[in-house]
Design a protein around this motif. Structure first.
Motif, PDB file in Angstrom:
ATOM      1  N   LYS A   1       5.641   0.323  -3.631  1.00 45.54           N
ATOM      2  CA  LYS A   1       6.424  -0.332  -2.569  1.00 45.54           C
ATOM      3  C   LYS A   1       6.465   0.678  -1.343  1.00 45.54           C
ATOM      4  O   LYS A   1       5.975   0.391  -0.180  1.00 45.54           O
ATOM      5  N   LYS A   2       6.692   2.072  -1.763  1.00 46.69           N
ATOM      6  CA  LYS A   2       6.775   2.967  -0.652  1.00 46.69           C
ATOM      7  C   LYS A   2       5.433   3.145   0.006  1.00 46.69           C
ATOM      8  O   LYS A   2       5.423   3.338   0.958  1.00 46.69           O
ATOM      9  N   VAL A   3       4.558   3.105  -1.023  1.00 48.99           N
ATOM     10  CA  VAL A   3       3.165   3.645  -0.482  1.00 48.99           C
ATOM     11  C   VAL A   3       2.640   2.443   0.444  1.00 48.99           C
ATOM     12  O   VAL A   3       2.135   2.442   1.433  1.00 48.99           O
ATOM     13  N   LEU A   4       2.798   0.962   0.047  1.00 50.94           N
ATOM     14  CA  LEU A   4       2.338   0.139   0.873  1.00 50.94           C
ATOM     15  C   LEU A   4       3.032  -0.066   2.293  1.00 50.94           C
ATOM     16  O   LEU A   4       2.632  -0.768   3.150  1.00 50.94           O
ATOM     17  N   GLY A   5       4.473   0.419   2.181  1.00 58.73           N
ATOM     18  CA  GLY A   5       4.969   0.770   3.446  1.00 58.73           C
ATOM     19  C   GLY A   5       4.598   1.749   4.433  1.00 58.73           C
ATOM     20  O   GLY A   5       5.160   1.596   5.604  1.00 58.73           O
ATOM     21  N   ASP A   6       3.653   2.457   3.974  1.00 58.69           N
ATOM     22  CA  ASP A   6       3.292   3.513   4.660  1.00 58.69           C
ATOM     23  C   ASP A   6       1.663   3.496   4.903  1.00 58.69           C
ATOM     24  O   ASP A   6       1.017   3.497   3.992  1.00 58.69           O
ATOM     25  N   PRO A   7       1.293   3.409   6.358  1.00 62.81           N
ATOM     26  CA  PRO A   7       0.017   2.778   6.524  1.00 62.81           C
ATOM     27  C   PRO A   7      -0.995   3.989   5.786  1.00 62.81           C
ATOM     28  O   PRO A   7      -2.294   3.643   5.364  1.00 62.81           O
TER      29      PRO A   7
ATOM     30  N   VAL B   1      -4.768   5.567   1.497  1.00 58.27           N
ATOM     31  CA  VAL B   1      -5.252   6.312   0.222  1.00 58.27           C
ATOM     32  C   VAL B   1      -5.407   5.626  -0.889  1.00 58.27           C
ATOM     33  O   VAL B   1      -6.065   5.890  -1.756  1.00 58.27           O
ATOM     34  N   MET B   2      -4.398   4.813  -1.129  1.00 59.34           N
ATOM     35  CA  MET B   2      -4.340   3.951  -2.157  1.00 59.34           C
ATOM     36  C   MET B   2      -5.369   3.085  -2.296  1.00 59.34           C
ATOM     37  O   MET B   2      -6.051   3.015  -3.446  1.00 59.34           O
ATOM     38  N   LEU B   3      -5.746   2.438  -1.441  1.00 64.39           N
ATOM     39  CA  LEU B   3      -7.007   1.519  -1.286  1.00 64.39           C
ATOM     40  C   LEU B   3      -8.261   2.307  -1.718  1.00 64.39           C
ATOM     41  O   LEU B   3      -9.054   1.664  -2.461  1.00 64.39           O
ATOM     42  N   GLU B   4      -8.221   3.533  -1.193  1.00 63.24           N
ATOM     43  CA  GLU B   4      -9.590   4.353  -1.395  1.00 63.24           C
ATOM     44  C   GLU B   4      -9.597   4.807  -2.678  1.00 63.24           C
ATOM     45  O   GLU B   4     -10.832   4.884  -3.358  1.00 63.24           O
ATOM     46  N   ARG B   5      -8.571   5.630  -3.289  1.00 67.95           N
ATOM     47  CA  ARG B   5      -8.312   6.076  -4.549  1.00 67.95           C
ATOM     48  C   ARG B   5      -8.100   5.417  -5.600  1.00 67.95           C
ATOM     49  O   ARG B   5      -8.352   5.695  -6.836  1.00 67.95           O
ATOM     50  N   GLY B   6      -6.874   4.417  -5.334  1.00 63.86           N
ATOM     51  CA  GLY B   6      -6.267   3.976  -6.341  1.00 63.86           C
ATOM     52  C   GLY B   6      -5.481   4.685  -7.272  1.00 63.86           C
ATOM     53  O   GLY B   6      -4.976   4.518  -8.353  1.00 63.86           O
ATOM     54  N   ASP B   7      -4.997   6.085  -6.797  1.00 64.50           N
ATOM     55  CA  ASP B   7      -4.218   7.125  -7.376  1.00 64.50           C
ATOM     56  C   ASP B   7      -2.908   6.920  -6.714  1.00 64.50           C
ATOM     57  O   ASP B   7      -2.592   7.475  -5.761  1.00 64.50           O
ATOM     58  N   LEU B   8      -1.935   6.445  -7.564  1.00 61.12           N
ATOM     59  CA  LEU B   8      -0.385   6.104  -6.992  1.00 61.12           C
ATOM     60  C   LEU B   8       0.250   7.559  -6.842  1.00 61.12           C
ATOM     61  O   LEU B   8       0.784   7.607  -5.532  1.00 61.12           O
TER      62      LEU B   8
ATOM     63  N   LEU C   1       7.224  -8.959  -5.676  1.00 59.18           N
ATOM     64  CA  LEU C   1       7.237  -9.878  -4.653  1.00 59.18           C
ATOM     65  C   LEU C   1       8.456 -10.199  -4.144  1.00 59.18           C
ATOM     66  O   LEU C   1       8.635 -10.962  -2.894  1.00 59.18           O
ATOM     67  N   THR C   2       9.523  -9.458  -4.437  1.00 62.21           N
ATOM     68  CA  THR C   2      10.845  -9.846  -3.951  1.00 62.21           C
ATOM     69  C   THR C   2      10.988  -8.880  -2.676  1.00 62.21           C
ATOM     70  O   THR C   2      11.971  -8.621  -1.985  1.00 62.21           O
ATOM     71  N   TYR C   3      10.046  -7.592  -2.759  1.00 59.93           N
ATOM     72  CA  TYR C   3       9.964  -6.550  -1.578  1.00 59.93           C
ATOM     73  C   TYR C   3       9.084  -7.200  -0.410  1.00 59.93           C
ATOM     74  O   TYR C   3       8.028  -7.466  -0.723  1.00 59.93           O
ATOM     75  N   VAL C   4       9.587  -6.868   0.759  1.00 57.22           N
ATOM     76  CA  VAL C   4       8.868  -7.184   1.867  1.00 57.22           C
ATOM     77  C   VAL C   4       7.533  -6.332   2.106  1.00 57.22           C
ATOM     78  O   VAL C   4       6.267  -6.904   2.355  1.00 57.22           O
ATOM     79  N   GLU C   5       7.312  -5.305   1.503  1.00 61.77           N
ATOM     80  CA  GLU C   5       6.216  -4.389   1.642  1.00 61.77           C
ATOM     81  C   GLU C   5       5.064  -5.212   0.788  1.00 61.77           C
ATOM     82  O   GLU C   5       3.962  -5.037   1.302  1.00 61.77           O
ATOM     83  N   TYR C   6       5.356  -5.607  -0.475  1.00 65.38           N
ATOM     84  CA  TYR C   6       4.479  -6.550  -1.028  1.00 65.38           C
ATOM     85  C   TYR C   6       3.987  -7.557  -0.429  1.00 65.38           C
ATOM     86  O   TYR C   6       2.817  -7.931  -0.137  1.00 65.38           O
TER      87      TYR C   6
END
Length: 445
Positions: free
Chosen positions: A338-344, A349-356, A275-280
């Motif tokens: 964090k990097k994944v959440l910052g890239d649309p 992909v993360m939401l669909e597969r849950g594969d980090l 929660l300290t990161y803006v992406e989250y």
């Protein structure tokens, strides 16, 4: 005071109501409320501790008269005793608070009664709000049955040691506020610090009470003042309380339960670090907030509760749904997510597969991804080459695979060669794909 002309006194014939004066016309004059003055014989009996244990004073009391604090922040959801029995509390403290070391010390030297236990009266119980670990050790040493249920080994005690366990000094406070600063300093930033989750719960409860004071009286401490009184930095306490409020909101909404996590331990630091990161925070729709202002309750908008549920599953998994967490280690996985959440694209992909790992690949430029896979392919082929003597020619499937590898390698090489010469891939690929006839698995020339 007599009633005025608009307020006529009424009395009931009931013995109880005879003692109660009621006024017509609204509130009692000058803000007075009804007073029922019962004879001593009709009053509710005072709790035993009220007349035996004076407030704001140090006195001795028998160990058997003391109760554990069921609301102790030390007992975070994953460390909650199995029941409200003494045996359950002692067993949990034995598992999570190094109770065995304290028992060994007391059994050798006796109970050294220097620092009193801090107690408060609740109903008919005298509850220890500071010193539960010491109380657990004393009760276990006094009862072989409790020690056995908690799986604690208790040595034979001398008569002098046994005598030291009969009574202990206590200091009774009349409100939680009186002891908060002492408890906070000791367990937040002092010699017997709690874990981050317990610290967050303690500070959040304190802030909630101070907020209520502001509503009731117009004055109450800010989180910065609370942190200062505990001897800790406001930035640290702010992070912990913010995460507690998010966690409480998820539990209240029924979208997450600490007890339903897939991991053995609950890593609270995953959440407060994320929660300290803006992406989250943007993923959760949380508004930006200055550390100079107090955290707010229910910080995640209702529209983003599904995102909160998803994030907590990534962090902790969900046992009831057999979902494993995407985060296995705080470092480097929190930064990777964090990097994944910052890239649309990667977020989708993360939401669909849950594969980090798969989602993380999407954050890389095409050139980086090509380089990574080409280097890995070369390494794997080099390894396979070292074991080439293991192929005896009987398995034709392996030969077919080798032919496919050869064909793909030729295509990749020709494409790269054309690009390097400045002619580009158009000479190799037409509008429908490969120009001409792509080498098939059987053509190895």
């Amino acid at each position: 005071m007599k009633p005025n002309s608009n307020q006529r006194e009424e009395r009931s014939s009931s013995p109880l109501e005879l003692r109660k004066t009621k006024w017509r016309g609204g509130d009692y004059p000058y803000g007075l409320t009804a007073c029922i003055c019962l004879p001593r014989s009709e009053r509710a009996p005072m709790p035993w501790w009220e007349h035996e244990i004076p407030a704001d004073d140090r006195v001795k009391v028998g160990v058997d008269k003391l109760s554990f604090d069921r609301d102790n922040p030390r007992f975070t959801p994953e460390k909650r005793p199995a029941s409200n029995s003494d045996a359950a509390f002692i067993a949990e403290l034995a598992a999570s608070a190094d109770l065995g070391e304290l028992i060994d010390s007391i059994s050798t030297s006796g109970y050294i009664d220097i620092e009193p236990l801090i107690v408060i009266g609740r109903d008919d119980e005298l509850v220890v709000i500071e010193g539960n670990r010491r109380l657990a050790a004393l009760k276990a040493l006094r009862s072989a049955d409790l020690a056995r249920q908690a799986k604690l080994s208790v040595p034979t005690l001398s008569d002098a040691v046994r005598k030291s366990l009969e009574e202990v000094s206590v200091y009774r406070v009349v409100s939680q506020d009186q002891a908060r600063t002492l408890i906070g300093f000791k367990h937040i930033n002092g010699p017997q610090a709690w874990d981050a989750h317990a610290k967050g719960i303690y500070a959040a409860r304190w802030l909630d009470d101070e907020r209520q004071k502001r509503v009731n009286t117009g004055s109450g401490m800010s989180l910065g003042q609370i942190a200062k009184s505990m001897g800790d930095k406001n930035d640290t306490i702010h992070r912990l309380v913010s995460a507690i409020y998010v966690l409480d909101q998820a539990e209240a909404a029924g979208i997450f339960s600490v007890a339903d996590r897939a991991t053995k331990n609950f890593s609270f630091s995953h959440l407060y670090t994320a929660l300290t990161y803006v992406e989250y925070r943007e993923f959760l729709g949380m508004p930006a907030q200055e550390r100079t202002t107090d955290p707010i309750r229910d910080p995640v908008p209702i529209s983003h509760l599904s995102s909160l549920a998803q994030l907590l599953r990534w962090l902790y998994g969900q046992k009831s749904e057999a979902v494993e967490p995407a985060i296995t280690r705080q470092n480097p996985d929190i930064a990777r997510l964090k990097k994944v959440l910052g890239d649309p694209i990667a977020q989708r992909v993360m939401l669909e597969r849950g594969d980090l790992s798969g989602a993380e690949v999407s954050t890389l430029p095409a050139s980086s991804r090509f380089e990574e896979h080409l280097v890995k392919a070369n390494e794997n082929l080099r390894t396979a080459q070292t074991f080439l003597d293991g192929y005896d020619g009987t398995d034709k499937t392996l030969l077919a695979i080798a032919q496919q590898v050869h064909a793909k390698a030729r295509t990749i090489y020709r494409s790269m060669e054309l690009e390097a010469s400045g002619r580009g891939k158009d000479d190799l690929f037409g509008p429908l794909g490969f120009k001409g006839s792509e080498p098939d698995a059987g053509n190895t020339e």
